[in-house]
Design an enzyme around this catalytic site. Structure first.
Site, PDB file in Angstrom:
ATOM      1  N   ASP A   1      -5.425   8.152  -1.809  1.00  0.00           N
ATOM      2  CA  ASP A   1      -6.164   7.322  -0.861  1.00  0.00           C
ATOM      3  C   ASP A   1      -7.730   7.738  -1.070  1.00  0.00           C
ATOM      4  O   ASP A   1      -8.254   8.789  -0.309  1.00  0.00           O
ATOM      5  CB  ASP A   1      -5.898   7.504   0.531  1.00  0.00           C
ATOM      6  CG  ASP A   1      -4.645   6.767   0.904  1.00  0.00           C
ATOM      7  OD1 ASP A   1      -4.377   5.521   0.464  1.00  0.00           O
ATOM      8  OD2 ASP A   1      -3.805   7.436   1.356  1.00  0.00           O
TER       9      ASP A   1
ATOM     10  N   HIS B   1       2.201   4.553  -2.963  1.00  0.00           N
ATOM     11  CA  HIS B   1       2.124   5.884  -2.724  1.00  0.00           C
ATOM     12  C   HIS B   1       3.179   6.588  -3.574  1.00  0.00           C
ATOM     13  O   HIS B   1       3.255   7.835  -3.969  1.00  0.00           O
ATOM     14  CB  HIS B   1       1.976   6.285  -1.455  1.00  0.00           C
ATOM     15  CG  HIS B   1       0.763   5.989  -1.055  1.00  0.00           C
ATOM     16  ND1 HIS B   1      -0.629   6.290  -1.547  1.00  0.00           N
ATOM     17  CD2 HIS B   1       0.330   5.764   0.169  1.00  0.00           C
ATOM     18  CE1 HIS B   1      -1.502   6.235  -0.931  1.00  0.00           C
ATOM     19  NE2 HIS B   1      -1.277   5.802   0.238  1.00  0.00           N
TER      20      HIS B   1
ATOM     21  N   TYR C   1     -10.795   3.616   1.784  1.00  0.00           N
ATOM     22  CA  TYR C   1     -10.202   2.623   2.686  1.00  0.00           C
ATOM     23  C   TYR C   1     -11.170   1.383   2.811  1.00  0.00           C
ATOM     24  O   TYR C   1     -12.268   1.420   3.105  1.00  0.00           O
ATOM     25  CB  TYR C   1     -10.020   3.207   3.874  1.00  0.00           C
ATOM     26  CG  TYR C   1      -8.583   4.358   4.091  1.00  0.00           C
ATOM     27  CD1 TYR C   1      -7.568   3.652   3.645  1.00  0.00           C
ATOM     28  CD2 TYR C   1      -8.858   5.465   4.286  1.00  0.00           C
ATOM     29  CE1 TYR C   1      -6.428   4.741   3.431  1.00  0.00           C
ATOM     30  CE2 TYR C   1      -7.995   6.493   4.220  1.00  0.00           C
ATOM     31  CZ  TYR C   1      -6.731   6.166   3.893  1.00  0.00           C
ATOM     32  OH  TYR C   1      -5.434   6.952   3.678  1.00  0.00           O
TER      33      TYR C   1
ATOM     34  N   HIS D   1       0.983  -1.237  -0.204  1.00  0.00           N
ATOM     35  CA  HIS D   1      -0.072   0.083   0.018  1.00  0.00           C
ATOM     36  C   HIS D   1       0.966   1.382   0.058  1.00  0.00           C
ATOM     37  O   HIS D   1       0.714   2.168  -0.839  1.00  0.00           O
ATOM     38  CB  HIS D   1      -0.841  -0.118   1.121  1.00  0.00           C
ATOM     39  CG  HIS D   1      -1.691   1.259   1.526  1.00  0.00           C
ATOM     40  ND1 HIS D   1      -3.146   1.242   1.255  1.00  0.00           N
ATOM     41  CD2 HIS D   1      -1.368   2.539   1.633  1.00  0.00           C
ATOM     42  CE1 HIS D   1      -3.678   2.232   1.540  1.00  0.00           C
ATOM     43  NE2 HIS D   1      -2.689   3.209   1.613  1.00  0.00           N
ATOM     44  N   GLU D   2       1.603   1.553   0.908  1.00  0.00           N
ATOM     45  CA  GLU D   2       2.504   2.541   1.188  1.00  0.00           C
ATOM     46  C   GLU D   2       3.545   2.724  -0.154  1.00  0.00           C
ATOM     47  O   GLU D   2       3.916   3.751  -0.596  1.00  0.00           O
ATOM     48  CB  GLU D   2       3.514   2.322   2.526  1.00  0.00           C
ATOM     49  CG  GLU D   2       2.350   2.553   3.682  1.00  0.00           C
ATOM     50  CD  GLU D   2       1.688   3.742   3.646  1.00  0.00           C
ATOM     51  OE1 GLU D   2       1.914   4.870   3.365  1.00  0.00           O
ATOM     52  OE2 GLU D   2       0.554   3.579   4.247  1.00  0.00           O
TER      53      GLU D   2
END
Length: 351
Positions: A314, A305, A317, A301-302
Site C-alpha cells: 500500500d 495482498h 491510497y 484489493h485485499e
C-alpha cells in the site's frame, strides 16, 4: 565576501517566517521498557499531543499510531541495520472516505492521547535474532480541516526508543488457517452481511476474470493500462498479468470473511500470509457493490495482498494518488493494491 543585499535579507526573513508558520501542530513521544524477556512483552506506547492553538481532528488511520492494528508503522533496526520481518496486516483505507464517516479523534489544544502498541503482533524477530534495537515510529498523521479537506502533517518527534530483546522472538498468531471448503466461512457476519458478501464475491470474480482477459488480449500500451500502471514495459506488464492470473484463480466464494472489525473508517485488512481470509470493517458495508472503492473492488484489493497472489503493498491510497504513482513510479504502481483495484473496477471505463 559580498555584503547581503536588502532582497536577500528580506528573503531570509520571509523564509524564516514561513518555517515558523509551517511548524507541526502535533508532537510525538515513544515510551516503553528498555529490555524485554520475550517479544510478547514488547509494547511501546505512542503519545500524540496537540501543541497548536486550534482543535484538531486527526484521522484514525489504521496504518498510523492512533490505531492498534498491527500495520507496518515502526522502523526497527539493530546496530548492524538488521530488521525483523513484518508479519502484520495490510489495509484498504481511503482518508477522504474516513473523514466523511467521522472516523477521527478530536484533540483540543494541549490535549494528548496515548496508544499502546503490541509489536509482537506485527513483527517476527527470529531472523534478526536477539539484541538491541532502535524503534522509530511513523510520524505521519492526516488532519481533517474545517472545509473537510485532508492535510498530511508530520509530528515533531524525537521518537526513537531503544530496547533489547531476548528469549522468545516470535508469537504464534491465533488466526486459524482457512480449511478448504466449497462454501464461504463467515465469522461474526449477520445474515444480511452474508448475503451482501455472496453478491460481492461473485462481482469480484467477474472483475478478476475481466481484468485478466483484458490483459491477455491487450499486450501493448493502452489508456487503461498506462492510467493505472504507467509506462508499458514487457517486464511490468508480465508482473501485472501474473498478479491477475493468480487472483483470477481464487474462488472468492470459498474465502473466510470475518465481520468482527468495527473500525468505522477502514474498509478491510488481511494478513498476507493467511491466504483466503479477509477481515471486513465499517467502510466496507457503506460501499457500493461495484464501482470505485466498492465491495467487489475491496476484495480484489485485499486479495492482491496475499503472498500467493503476488504480495502487493500500500504505497498510496485513492484514485488521484494511484494515477500519480503510475505516472511517477510505475515500478511501485505495479505493486500497489489500489492500482490493482481501480484497474479492475475500471470506473470510469477506459479502453
Amino acid at each position: 565576501m559580498l555584503a547581503p543585499t536588502f532582497q536577500s535579507i528580506l528573503a531570509a526573513l520571509l523564509l524564516g517566517a514561513s518555517a515558523v508558520s509551517a511548524a507541526s501542530p502535533l508532537s510525538l513521544n515513544l515510551s516503553g521498557p528498555k529490555s524485554v524477556q520475550g517479544v510478547e512483552n514488547l509494547k511501546i506506547t505512542a503519545t500524540i499531543t496537540n501543541t497548536g492553538s486550534e482543535t484538531l481532528k486527526v484521522l484514525n488511520d489504521p496504518r498510523g499510531l492512533l490505531s492498534k492494528r498491527p500495520a507496518h508503522k515502526f522502523s526497527i533496526t539493530d546496530a548492524k541495520g538488521v530488521s525483523p520481518s513484518f508479519t502484520g496486516v495490510k489495509v484498504k483505507y481511503v482518508p477522504e472516505v474516513a473523514a466523511k464517516l467521522g472516523a477521527y479523534t478530536t484533540l483540543a489544544p494541549g490535549a494528548s492521547i496515548s496508544v499502546a502498541h503490541d509489536l509482537s503482533q506485527g513483527y517476527n524477530f527470529t531472523t534478526a535474532g536477539a539484541g538491541t534495537f532502535d524503534f522509530e515510529a511513523d510520524n505521519s498523521f492526516y488532519i481533517v480541516k474545517d472545509n473537510n479537506e485532508i492535510e498530511l502533517v508530520h509530528a515533531d518527534t524525537e521518537a526513537v526508543h531503544t530496547a533489547s530483546i531476548v528469549g522468545n522472538l516470535v508469537i504464534a498468531r491465533r488466526d486459524e488457517e482457512r480449511s478448504l471448503s466449497k462454501r464461504a466461512t463467515y465469522v461474526s457476519c449477520s445474515s444480511t452481511r452474508q448475503s451482501q458478501l455472496v453478491t460481492a464475491a461473485a462481482s469480484a470474480e467477474t472483475y478478476a476474470a475481466n481484468a485478466k482477459s483484458y490483459l491477455t488480449s491487450h499486450t501493448s500500451s493502452t489508456t487503461r493500462y498506462t492510467t493505472w500502471f504507467g509506462t508499458w514495459t514487457s517486464s511490468r506488464y508480465n508482473t501485472v498479468l501474473s498478479h491477475y492470473t493468480n487472483i483470477d484463480s481464487n474462488t472468492f466464494s470459498s474465502f473466510t470473511f470475518d465481520c468482527s472489525c468495527t473500525d468505522s473508517g477502514t474498509y478491510a485488512y488481511v494478513y498476507p500470509d493467511t491466504f483466503g481470509k479477509i477481515y471486513l470493517c465499517g467502510a466496507f458495508w457503506s460501499a457500493p457493490n461495484t464501482g470505485t472503492d466498492s465491495k467487489a473492488g475491496t476484495i480484489i484489493h485485499e486479495s492482491s495482498h496475499f503472498t500467493n497472489n503476488g504480495g502487493t503493498d500500500d504505497y498510496v491510497y485513492g484514485q488521484s494518488a494511484a494515477k500519480s504513482l503510475a505516472s511517477s513510479n510505475p515500478s511501485e504502481a505495479v505493486f500497489n493494491a489500489d492500482n490493482h483495484e481501480y484497474f479492475a473496477e475500471n470506473n470510469p471505463a477506459l479502453a
